[in-house]
Structures are given as structure tokens and as C-alpha cells.
Design a protein around this motif. Structure first.
Motif, short mmCIF file in Angstrom:
data_model
loop_
_atom_site.label_atom_id
_atom_site.label_comp_id
_atom_site.label_asym_id
_atom_site.label_seq_id
_atom_site.Cartn_x
_atom_site.Cartn_y
_atom_site.Cartn_z
N ASP A 117 -15.95 5.96 15.09
CA ASP A 117 -16.29 6.80 13.94
C ASP A 117 -15.13 7.68 13.52
O ASP A 117 -14.39 8.20 14.36
N HIS A 118 -14.98 7.86 12.21
CA HIS A 118 -14.08 8.88 11.68
C HIS A 118 -14.82 10.21 11.74
O HIS A 118 -15.74 10.47 10.95
N TYR A 119 -14.45 11.06 12.68
CA TYR A 119 -15.12 12.36 12.83
C TYR A 119 -15.03 13.14 11.52
O TYR A 119 -16.01 13.67 11.03
N LEU A 120 -13.82 13.20 10.95
CA LEU A 120 -13.66 13.66 9.58
C LEU A 120 -13.64 12.42 8.71
O LEU A 120 -12.73 11.58 8.84
N ALA A 121 -14.61 12.26 7.84
CA ALA A 121 -14.79 11.02 7.08
C ALA A 121 -13.52 10.66 6.30
O ALA A 121 -12.93 11.51 5.63
N VAL A 122 -13.14 9.38 6.38
CA VAL A 122 -11.94 8.92 5.68
C VAL A 122 -12.11 9.01 4.18
O VAL A 122 -11.13 9.12 3.44
N SER A 123 -13.34 9.01 3.71
CA SER A 123 -13.58 9.15 2.26
C SER A 123 -13.22 10.53 1.75
O SER A 123 -12.98 10.71 0.56
N LYS A 124 -13.15 11.51 2.65
CA LYS A 124 -12.83 12.88 2.26
C LYS A 124 -11.48 13.34 2.81
O LYS A 124 -10.80 14.18 2.21
N TYR A 125 -11.10 12.81 3.96
CA TYR A 125 -9.86 13.22 4.64
C TYR A 125 -9.04 11.96 4.96
O TYR A 125 -8.88 11.60 6.13
N PRO A 126 -8.52 11.28 3.94
CA PRO A 126 -7.90 9.97 4.18
C PRO A 126 -6.66 10.02 5.06
O PRO A 126 -6.38 9.05 5.79
N ALA A 138 -5.14 6.22 -3.19
CA ALA A 138 -4.04 5.43 -2.63
C ALA A 138 -3.89 5.70 -1.13
O ALA A 138 -3.66 4.78 -0.34
N ALA A 139 -4.02 6.97 -0.73
CA ALA A 139 -3.94 7.31 0.69
C ALA A 139 -5.11 6.69 1.45
O ALA A 139 -4.93 6.16 2.56
N ARG A 140 -6.28 6.72 0.85
CA ARG A 140 -7.45 6.15 1.53
C ARG A 140 -7.25 4.64 1.76
O ARG A 140 -7.56 4.13 2.85
N SER A 141 -6.77 3.93 0.76
CA SER A 141 -6.55 2.48 0.91
C SER A 141 -5.55 2.20 2.03
O SER A 141 -5.75 1.29 2.85
N LEU A 142 -4.49 2.99 2.08
CA LEU A 142 -3.46 2.79 3.11
C LEU A 142 -4.02 3.04 4.50
O LEU A 142 -3.84 2.23 5.42
N PHE A 143 -4.73 4.15 4.68
CA PHE A 143 -5.17 4.51 6.02
C PHE A 143 -6.41 3.75 6.45
O PHE A 143 -6.64 3.57 7.66
N GLU A 144 -7.22 3.28 5.52
CA GLU A 144 -8.32 2.39 5.91
C GLU A 144 -7.77 1.07 6.44
O GLU A 144 -8.29 0.50 7.40
N TYR A 145 -6.73 0.58 5.80
CA TYR A 145 -6.07 -0.64 6.29
C TYR A 145 -5.46 -0.38 7.68
O TYR A 145 -5.60 -1.19 8.59
N ALA A 146 -4.82 0.76 7.84
CA ALA A 146 -4.22 1.11 9.12
C ALA A 146 -5.29 1.22 10.21
O ALA A 146 -5.08 0.76 11.35
N PHE A 147 -6.41 1.80 9.88
CA PHE A 147 -7.52 1.92 10.85
C PHE A 147 -7.94 0.53 11.34
O PHE A 147 -8.14 0.32 12.54
N LEU A 160 0.83 -1.21 0.00
CA LEU A 160 0.00 0.00 0.00
C LEU A 160 0.87 1.26 0.00
O LEU A 160 0.54 2.25 -0.67
N TYR A 161 1.96 1.22 0.75
CA TYR A 161 2.92 2.32 0.74
C TYR A 161 3.53 2.46 -0.65
O TYR A 161 3.64 3.57 -1.20
N GLY A 162 3.93 1.34 -1.26
CA GLY A 162 4.51 1.40 -2.60
C GLY A 162 3.55 1.96 -3.63
O GLY A 162 3.95 2.74 -4.50
N ALA A 163 2.26 1.60 -3.51
CA ALA A 163 1.27 2.12 -4.45
C ALA A 163 1.12 3.63 -4.30
O ALA A 163 0.99 4.37 -5.29
N PHE A 164 1.17 4.12 -3.06
CA PHE A 164 1.09 5.56 -2.83
C PHE A 164 2.30 6.26 -3.46
O PHE A 164 2.14 7.29 -4.14
N VAL A 165 3.49 5.73 -3.24
CA VAL A 165 4.70 6.34 -3.79
C VAL A 165 4.63 6.38 -5.31
O VAL A 165 4.98 7.40 -5.94
N GLU A 166 4.16 5.31 -5.92
CA GLU A 166 4.10 5.27 -7.38
C GLU A 166 3.10 6.26 -7.95
O GLU A 166 3.30 6.78 -9.05
#
Length: 355
Positions: free
Chosen positions: A174-183, A112-121, A60-66
Motif C-alpha cells: 500500500d501507498h501509505y500516502l496515496a500516490v494520487s495525492k503525493y506522487p 506527469a509525476a504520478r505517471s512516472l512514479f506509478e511506473y516506478a512502483f 516518462l522523464y521527458g514528459a515530466f521535463v516538458e
């Protein structure tokens, strides 16, 4: 919000802070024409073993970097600003603060950021702070539960949240700031709030807490701050006439700053339908039973005034905070009406009929 979260519950925020630092370092390397370090090499030593347990992080980190590699320097600068800005708590709650969203301008990076941080969550339920016997989420849950005397959701004060117990399901986080908008804030404990299931799934969902219904920046509470909302029935007409029940008025203080919160969580409608209309007649029965058990004769107005003065002091014993506030406010209005030289007899007759 009726009450707020303990800032101590955000102490074990190393998962988010580590990921943000790793991404920041990768972006800086790209800006200098250098190759970013691999994921595991970028993680500080104290957390290497915990991150190593999560096999998807490197990919996921590699996908973000790319996704960031072919961008212009100015675009990568925007990502750095978004990474920091989406985690600038509590400053980003200010009505004039920018939101730092990149979904519209850099959608592939956003995804890419959303995928990474949703996994981290999700990994907050698995990873442990070094030296702790609890997972990050488990520790958070204990601290929040211990802080809330009533065990209720602070967004409504009406819904009990599950206690920490191996046989129970943890409350929604809950994500107070939605992860879909603030990943980039997707795993930040400062952006996570234990919330009642109804508040989270039926009302808030993925709504943007920072925007009003016209998608303009709105006043917003800091869930880890110190500002609380008070609630009363000031302005309610108890006996409007024509056989109608009370004409309810709900007064929130502060009014303007709580407006968007009330809109998102449908507070007025929920309180009217689920508490006031449903329970006020039961409250009156509670009062008459109380008077009888305490040997106070409410057949006379003086007795009713004495009973009300004593009974309203018991209202704060209700286990649900919002119900306690409303019940106390209701009987304060009844007491004022009984003491009114013009309308006192009418209110007394209403109490006798309700008995």
C-alpha cells in the motif's frame, strides 16, 4: 497501529532516491536556463543497467521535463519543494507539517509525476539491487515477514498476510500516502506498507491518511516508527441486564492519535462485529473446556476464580494479535467481576449457564 514495520526493509530505496535526484537535477538545470541531461545520462553508474531494462523511464522523464519547461521560476521552485516535502519522512506526519501537494496548482506536473512514479512502483517487482538475487519488492517482503511474528496486518491485527513463497501471491503493498495525492513518494519504500487485502482494498483505498473527515490535518502514526497502540475492553459492562449480551467498550491508547487510523480502517465496527459479538460465547466455551480438562470444578465460585486466573494466561497464545488482546482483556473483566463481593455471584451464575 498495533505494531510497526522494520526500518531495515527500506534500505534498498535506490529506485526512489535516484528518480528524485534525477528530477531535482533537471529542475535545477531549467532554473538556470540550461538543458537537462537525458534520463540515462542522469542515472548513477551502479544503477544504469537496471534502469536500462525499463524502457518507459526515458519517455516518462521527458514528459515530466516538458511540463516543467514553460513554467515560471516560482512554479518550478514549488515543484522542488513538493518533490522534497512529499518524501520528508517522518517529519511530514506531524500535525503541523505542510502536505506539499501540487495537484490543485500544477495539475499537469502532478499528473506527469504520478505517471512516472506509478511506473516506478510497478518496477519494484522487477528490478534488483546490484549484487542481490532478489527483486526490491521481494527483499522487502522477506524482511517484513521475518519481522512480524504473527504474520498479521499491523493495521488491524486480524488478517494474515501471505508468506514469501513462489506459489503464493505477495500481500498488497500500500501507498501509505496515496500516490494520487503525493506522487513523488510513489516508489519510496518509506511510504510503502505491506497490508492485508481487506485493510487496503475495502477500507483505506486512496484515502488521505494525513487528513480527517473534515479534510483537516490529523494525528498520524509513522508506520516505521516505534509508537504502538494498546487495546482493551476497559469500560465494558459484561452483564447489563435484561438478557442483553455485553455492552462493549473499546479503549485505545493513545486515544486521540489513533482516532484517524481507527476511522479509516473502521476498526471499532470490525472488531465488534467480527470478533466480540462473534466469538465471546466461544471464548466462554474454551474456558469451561479448559477447566474440565485441568480438573478444576467451576460449580463453586472459588473454583471458577481459580480456573479464570489460570485460563487468562493462555489467551496470548491466540495467533491473531488483536483477538489475543481482546480475549485476555475479556477474561480480566470476568475475573474482576467474580471477585466483586456484590456482583460475583451473578457473574458466577452467568459462567455456569454459559457452560
Amino acid at each position: 497501529m498495533f505494531f510497526t514495520y522494520p526500518i531495515a526493509a527500506t534500505n534498498d530505496n535506490w529506485l526512489s532516491s535516484t528518480l528524485l535526484a534525477v528530477l531535482h537535477d533537471a529542475l535545477v538545470a531549467l532554473q538556470h536556463g540550461e538543458e537537462p541531461l537525458g534520463f540515462q545520462a542522469s542515472v548513477p553508474e551502479p544503477y544504469k543497467s537496471e534502469f536500462a531494462r525499463c524502457h518507459k523511464f526515458p519517455a516518462l522523464y521527458g514528459a515530466f521535463v516538458e511540463t516543467c519547461r514553460p513554467l515560471q521560476a516560482e512554479q518550478r521552485d514549488d515543484i522542488v519543494l513538493a518533490l522534497a516535502g512529499q518524501n520528508q519522512f517522518p517529519e511530514l506526519f506531524a500535525i503541523n507539517a505542510p502536505s506539499h501537494g501540487i495537484a490543485g496548482t500544477l495539475p499537469t506536473v502532478h499528473d506527469a509525476a504520478r505517471s512516472l512514479f506509478e511506473y516506478a512502483f510497478g518496477k519494484l517487482s522487477d528490478l534488483k539491487t546490484p549484487g542481490s538475487g532478489e527483486t526490491v519488492r521481494g527483499r522487502y517482503h522477506h524482511l517484513v515477514h521475518d519481522h512480524f511474528a504473527s504474520g498479521c496486518c499491523p493495521f488491524c491485527g486480524l488478517e494474515i498476510m501471505e508468506a514469501p513463497d513462489p506459489d503464493l501471491v505477495d500481500p498488497d503493498l500500500d501507498h501509505y500516502l496515496a500516490v494520487s495525492k503525493y506522487p513523488f513518494a510513489g516508489a519510496n519504500l518509506r511510504n510503502l506498507t505491506a497490508m492485508g487485502t481487506n485493510c487496503n482494498r475495502s477500507y483505506k483505498g486512496a484515502q488521505d491518511i494525513l487528513l480527517d473527515e473534515q479534510h483537516q490535518k490529523a494525528e498520524c502514526f509513522d508506520p516505521y516508527g516505534n509508537e504502538h497502540v494498546t487495546l482493551s475492553l476497559d469500560g465494558t459492562v459484561l452483564l447489563p441486564g435484561g438478557g442483553a449480551g455485553p455492552a462493549w467498550a473499546l479503549t485505545f491508547d493513545p486515544d486521540l492519535k489513533s482516532l484517524n487510523w481507527r476511522r479509516i480502517f473502521k476498526l471499532e465496527a470490525r472488531i465488534r462485529a467480527n470478533v466480540l459479538e462473534k466469538q465471546y460465547q466461544m471464548w466462554l466455551k474454551h474456558f469451561t473446556v479448559y477447566a474440565k480438562r485441568n480438573g478444576i470444578d467451576i460449580a463453586g465460585k472459588d473454583g471458577a476464580i481459580e480456573a479464570i486466573a489460570k485460563f487468562k494466561a493462555t489467551c496470548d497464545m491466540e495467533s491473531l494479535p488483536t483477538v489475543a488482546r481482546l480475549k485476555a482483556s475479556f477474561f480480566a473483566l470476568v475475573e474482576n467481576a467474580l471477585n466483586d463481593p456484590v456482583g460475583g455471584d451473578r457473574m458466577h451464575n452467568f459462567l455456569i449457564e454459559s457452560a
